[in-house]
Write a protein that holds these residues in place. Structure first.
Motif, PDB file in Angstrom:
ATOM      1  N   PHE A 194      43.716 -15.873  -4.112  1.00 33.99           N
ATOM      2  CA  PHE A 194      44.369 -16.087  -2.849  1.00 33.99           C
ATOM      3  C   PHE A 194      45.341 -17.422  -3.132  1.00 33.99           C
ATOM      4  O   PHE A 194      45.355 -18.020  -3.940  1.00 33.99           O
ATOM      5  N   MET A 195      46.142 -17.579  -1.874  1.00 33.40           N
ATOM      6  CA  MET A 195      47.198 -18.594  -2.193  1.00 33.40           C
ATOM      7  C   MET A 195      47.001 -19.338  -0.668  1.00 33.40           C
ATOM      8  O   MET A 195      46.793 -18.686   0.306  1.00 33.40           O
ATOM      9  N   ALA A 196      47.444 -20.564  -0.805  1.00 37.88           N
ATOM     10  CA  ALA A 196      47.110 -21.523   0.528  1.00 37.88           C
ATOM     11  C   ALA A 196      48.414 -22.379   0.481  1.00 37.88           C
ATOM     12  O   ALA A 196      48.789 -23.110  -0.458  1.00 37.88           O
ATOM     13  N   SER A 197      49.398 -22.139   1.555  1.00 36.52           N
ATOM     14  CA  SER A 197      50.549 -22.662   1.780  1.00 36.52           C
ATOM     15  C   SER A 197      50.246 -23.695   2.691  1.00 36.52           C
ATOM     16  O   SER A 197      50.003 -23.930   3.773  1.00 36.52           O
ATOM     17  N   VAL A 198      50.003 -24.947   1.760  1.00 38.51           N
ATOM     18  CA  VAL A 198      49.836 -26.275   2.692  1.00 38.51           C
ATOM     19  C   VAL A 198      50.758 -27.162   3.130  1.00 38.51           C
ATOM     20  O   VAL A 198      51.948 -27.263   2.537  1.00 38.51           O
TER      21      VAL A 198
END
Length: 515
Positions: free
Chosen positions: A251-255
């Motif tokens: 998954f990807m986390a856009s922080v």
């Protein structure tokens, strides 16, 4: 001897290519981005066609296109001759036909041309041998690939009765069940009868666009979680990472970035959590910072702050691989120069609130640009196959970060039970560059300044007992410590002298008394 020397030179050159291919490959991708001109008749504000231009912009961005957007009213003579491909989007066919200047240039234009909507020019009709059946307002059924959507309401549509070329999708009239192609391509000339934001025509358009743009690469599905802040429930983020890791879902986390006070405990806990997320097969993306209308260019050094945050991540062993932002950021020279140019990969979200600083009508292309969909977008369509195949472009299914564990569990369970295979973003080639650091990924390996990162990480506890005073305020501690020692020494010496004098005085007194 000569052959041996040549062989060594060839092997040396091949070794350099193998070791250092990434920057050059990415540079070529930037240089070779297709230059496309999109000309529209109207933004159709207040109608069902409002937002169509932006929807088409996002689709084209996902194919790495360098797009220039121009209204017909502002079109200048011979403008289209500067572009490899031209698209004409008609939102309001009731408006007067294109200007004579635009029509004459189009007739003479030799590049690839895509026409969307009514009032089809003779050039397109002749090339595709088009015969159209014009219909008024009605309901249609649209299918493309494995997708189908029932009961799409259209105000007016041109059914393709006859045409030569490659067909895309099928449109079926609800009134008479007659079927016709959704779109056609022949020798670089393409036609699509209608395109509307928010229904299956967006995805149908992507199938045609991929071929029309000449894209041949494979595409993937990704899952992204955004709206993650330092003050978010970080324990909930850890639980999300663990559940997805156990399920085998990358998954990807856009922080959100932290642009100041990066030495505070809250920031340390944020970093520690992001590093743990990265170790659980999560990819870190940096979301664009919030923009306030009261902030001007002179109020902050955006590039310096973005570089600083990236460097803080890199120093902590975290490798961000791209930037998330609303689409309009890529059409603003200030945001591109100060922030987006640090990345070669982006995730472009639909515009929510336009806050331009230096607007331009030409987009910044990216070597990797992911198209964003929400789960409910796909749920609106019928899907005739069990396994969800990738769309023509790289696509991210995005979620806002959850408010509680119940929501998290529900959505994660849907991902686990679904038939969509999600790819690992770091398996692709991505680069982020600051003055201090060169961050890259390739084949699932993360690198910072050429050094591969270990993805094994255990969370450390960050002490909340923190002194928030500046270091300068305690810089006299050593001097005070010296003073204390000096005073203690003087007192001890005085006591010793007093003791000696007391002893001598006592002896002299006793001698005098005895005499």
């Amino acid at each position: 001897m000569y052959k041996s020397l040549c062989r060594k030179v060839i092997l040396f050159v091949m070794g350099i290519i193998v070791i250092f291919p990434l920057p050059r490959v990415l540079a070529l991708q930037y240089e070779n981005a297709a230059a496309v001109l999109l000309v529209y008749d109207s933004l159709a504000i207040g109608t069902e066609n409002e937002g169509n231009v932006e929807a088409l912009q996002r689709l084209l961005a996902s194919f790495g296109v360098k797009l220039t957007v121009q209204s017909q009213s502002d079109y200048q003579s011979e403008m289209m001759y500067q572009y490899e491909k031209v698209i004409s989007l008609v939102n309001e066919p009731e408006l007067p036909e294109a200007s004579r200047t635009y029509a004459d240039d189009l007739e003479a234009y030799q590049g690839d041309f895509l026409y969307i909507g009514g009032n089809v020019p003779a050039k397109v009709k002749d090339k595709l041998s088009l015969k159209l059946q014009i219909s008024g307002q009605e309901s249609i059924r649209l299918s493309v690939g494995p997708f189908m959507e029932q009961a799409i309401q259209v105000k007016q549509i041109n059914y393709i009765a006859e045409a030569e070329g490659k067909p895309y999708g099928r449109v079926v009239s609800a009134s008479n069940e007659e079927s016709s192609p959704y779109g056609m391509i022949r020798d670089g000339i393409a036609y699509v009868p209608f395109f509307e934001k928010g229904n299956l025509s967006e995805i149908a358009m992507s199938y045609l666009l991929k071929d029309w743009l000449g894209m041949t690469g494979t595409s993937e599905h990704y899952v992204v979680f955004k709206e993650i802040y330092p003050f978010s429930d970080l324990e909930l983020l850890v639980k999300l990472a663990d559940k997805l890791y156990d399920a085998g879902i990358p998954f990807m986390a856009s922080v959100r970035p932290v642009l100041s006070n990066t030495d505070y405990p809250a920031m340390k806990r944020y970093l520690e959590t992001l590093k743990y997320v990265q170790s659980r097969n999560g990819t870190i993306m940096i979301h664009a910072p919030a923009v306030a209308s009261t902030i001007s260019e002179l109020d902050r050094d955006l590039r310096g702050q973005m570089e600083s945050f990236i460097d803080v991540l890199a120093e902590y062993g975290i490798a961000p691989l791209g930037m998330g932002a609303e689409l309009y950021w890529s059409y603003d020279s200030y945001y591109v120069k100060k922030a987006m140019s640090l990345f070669d990969s982006a995730l472009l979200f639909p515009n929510e609130k336009l806050m331009y600083k230096s607007r331009t009508n030409t987009s910044q292309p990216f070597a990797s640009s992911v198209y964003r969909l929400q789960p409910e977008d796909l749920e609106a369509y019928e899907y005739k196959e069990k396994l969800m195949k990738p769309l023509p472009m790289d696509t991210a299914i995005t979620f806002d970060f959850f408010d509680n564990e119940a929501e998290l569990n529900e959505e994660v369970q849907k991902l686990i039970e679904g038939w969509t295979t999600f790819a690992d973003y770091k398996a692709g080639e991505h680069t982020v560059k600051t003055t201090k650091n060169n961050i890259a990924s390739r084949n699932g390996i993360l690198q910072i300044n050429g050094q591969s990162l270990s993805l094994v990480s255990e969370r450390m506890s960050i002490d909340s007992d923190y002194i928030y005073e500046p270091e300068q305020a305690v810089s006299f501690e050593k001097w005070f410590a010296v003073q204390n020692k000096l005073f203690i020494g003087i007192i001890l010496i005085a006591i010793a002298v007093f003791a000696v004098l007391f002893f001598l005085g006592s002896r002299m007194y006793r001698r005098k008394y005895y005499k």
